[in-house]
Design an enzyme around this catalytic site. Structure first.
Site, PDB file in Angstrom:
ATOM      1  N   HIS A  38      -3.183  -0.935   0.910  1.00 29.50           N
ATOM      2  CA  HIS A  38      -4.161  -1.904   1.422  1.00 29.50           C
ATOM      3  C   HIS A  38      -3.441  -3.224   1.700  1.00 29.50           C
ATOM      4  O   HIS A  38      -2.528  -3.604   0.972  1.00 29.50           O
ATOM      5  CB  HIS A  38      -5.311  -2.082   0.432  1.00 29.50           C
ATOM      6  CG  HIS A  38      -6.285  -0.948   0.495  1.00 29.50           C
ATOM      7  ND1 HIS A  38      -7.450  -0.999   1.218  1.00 29.50           N
ATOM      8  CD2 HIS A  38      -6.232   0.298  -0.030  1.00 29.50           C
ATOM      9  CE1 HIS A  38      -8.084   0.160   1.117  1.00 29.50           C
ATOM     10  NE2 HIS A  38      -7.370   0.972   0.363  1.00 29.50           N
TER      11      HIS A  38
ATOM     12  N   CYS B  68     -12.691  -0.584  -0.843  1.00 25.60           N
ATOM     13  CA  CYS B  68     -13.254   0.260  -1.898  1.00 25.60           C
ATOM     14  C   CYS B  68     -14.517  -0.396  -2.429  1.00 25.60           C
ATOM     15  O   CYS B  68     -14.495  -1.554  -2.829  1.00 25.60           O
ATOM     16  CB  CYS B  68     -12.238   0.423  -3.022  1.00 25.60           C
ATOM     17  SG  CYS B  68     -12.913   1.279  -4.457  1.00 25.60           S
TER      18      CYS B  68
END
Ligand code: ZN
Length: 300
Positions: free
Chosen positions: A205, A236
């Site tokens: 990420h 998430c």
């Protein structure tokens, strides 16, 4: 350094699971078709999770049923036994089971401690149908949103337990985007030293703008596969302030220019990212899709 790496397009799963805009099943399948057309070797198409907790993935079975016939291998994500069984029953080529390196995040993400998640993973590998490859992603491999640092020894304990179960691949995930290239070199190096024959995948990420540097460090350290998403979408739902994955087209731009083979088309990936941006109705983080390729002539 390796001259090729496999790209796994994760936008249909990670990319849209954290979005306010719910994509229709039809739009998800159109996204998957674009990933196939762009040449992704594997695509993470959905996750088999509780629709009450992740409504964006409520149509997992319908997505699995509608997948285009292709050489591409399709991956489904699972966080527990039930999800794993649904994934296998849906006939996907690969089930990617998630364990979390830290107990607190594991509890928030999948309602159990790391130890329980490892036990269930071992059970899943044992009962998987022969046609289903089973991989594992170790979330929070580089840091936890609740506990902070995850020590290398803690990570390696989890890696060892995962490896014992016999997956075809182990993915280290920087779920909250805290890793730096030094961490990537250290941790990928440690896994390779302990399990030289185990293919290693990285899931990055770009929360702190280290994602693309980390991808490069991963290739230098010997990973065989990298996850990325068109436009850099992603996040998430259970990790505060988690932002998108590294953008597929940004990654391809770097790798193409460096002579690292991926089998994916940069132009087709830029088009897919622009299409996805329209579907989501908001600006997405990808940079090459805005700046354009270089040199222009090669693309004219
Ligand atoms: Zn992710």
């Amino acid at each position: 350094m390796s001259t090729s790496v496999e790209i796994i397009e994760v936008s249909p799963r990670d990319g849209i699971q954290n979005e306010d805009t719910l994509l229709s099943t039809e739009a998800k399948l159109a996204l998957i078709e674009r990933a196939v057309a762009a040449g992704a070797a594997r695509i993470e198409v959905t996750s088999f999770v509780n629709p009450k907790r992740v409504p964006q993935m409520a149509d997992a079975d319908a997505v699995a049923a509608g997948l285009p016939e292709a050489e591409t291998r399709y991956i489904g994500l699972a966080l527990n036994k039930k999800g794993f069984e649904r994934c296998c029953a849906a006939g996907l080529d690969e089930a990617n089971y998630v364990v979390v390196a830290s107990d607190t995040f594991c509890q928030r993400n999948q309602g159990m401690k790391t130890e329980d998640s490892l036990r269930i993973f071992t059970e899943c590998v044992a009962v998987a149908p022969e046609k289903t490859d089973v991989g594992v992603t170790i979330a929070a491999s580089f840091g936890c949103p609740f506990e902070g640092e995850v020590s290398l020894s803690r990570l390696m304990d989890v890696v060892e337990r995962c490896a014992e179960a016999g997956p075809h691949e182990i993915a280290l995930a920087d779920t909250i985007g805290v890793a730096t290239p030094r961490d990537i070199a250290e941790r990928v190096g440690a896994v390779r030293a302990a399990f030289p024959d185990m293919p290693i995948r990285l899931h990055l990420h770009n929360t702190r703008n280290t994602g693309i540097a980390n991808a490069w460090a991963g290739i230098e350290a010997g990973v065989t596969a990298l996850d990325s998403s068109f436009g850099g979408v992603g996040g998430c739902p259970f990790a505060p302030r988690a932002t998108g994955n590294i953008a597929t087209e940004d990654l391809l731009y770097m790798l193409d220019r460096a002579g690292v083979q991926t089998g994916m088309s940069l132009d087709a990936s830029i088009e897919a990212a622009q299409w996805l941006e329209q579907q989501l109705g908001k600006t997405v983080p990808g940079m090459v899709m805005k700046a354009g390729v270089f040199p222009q002539a090669a693309n004219a």
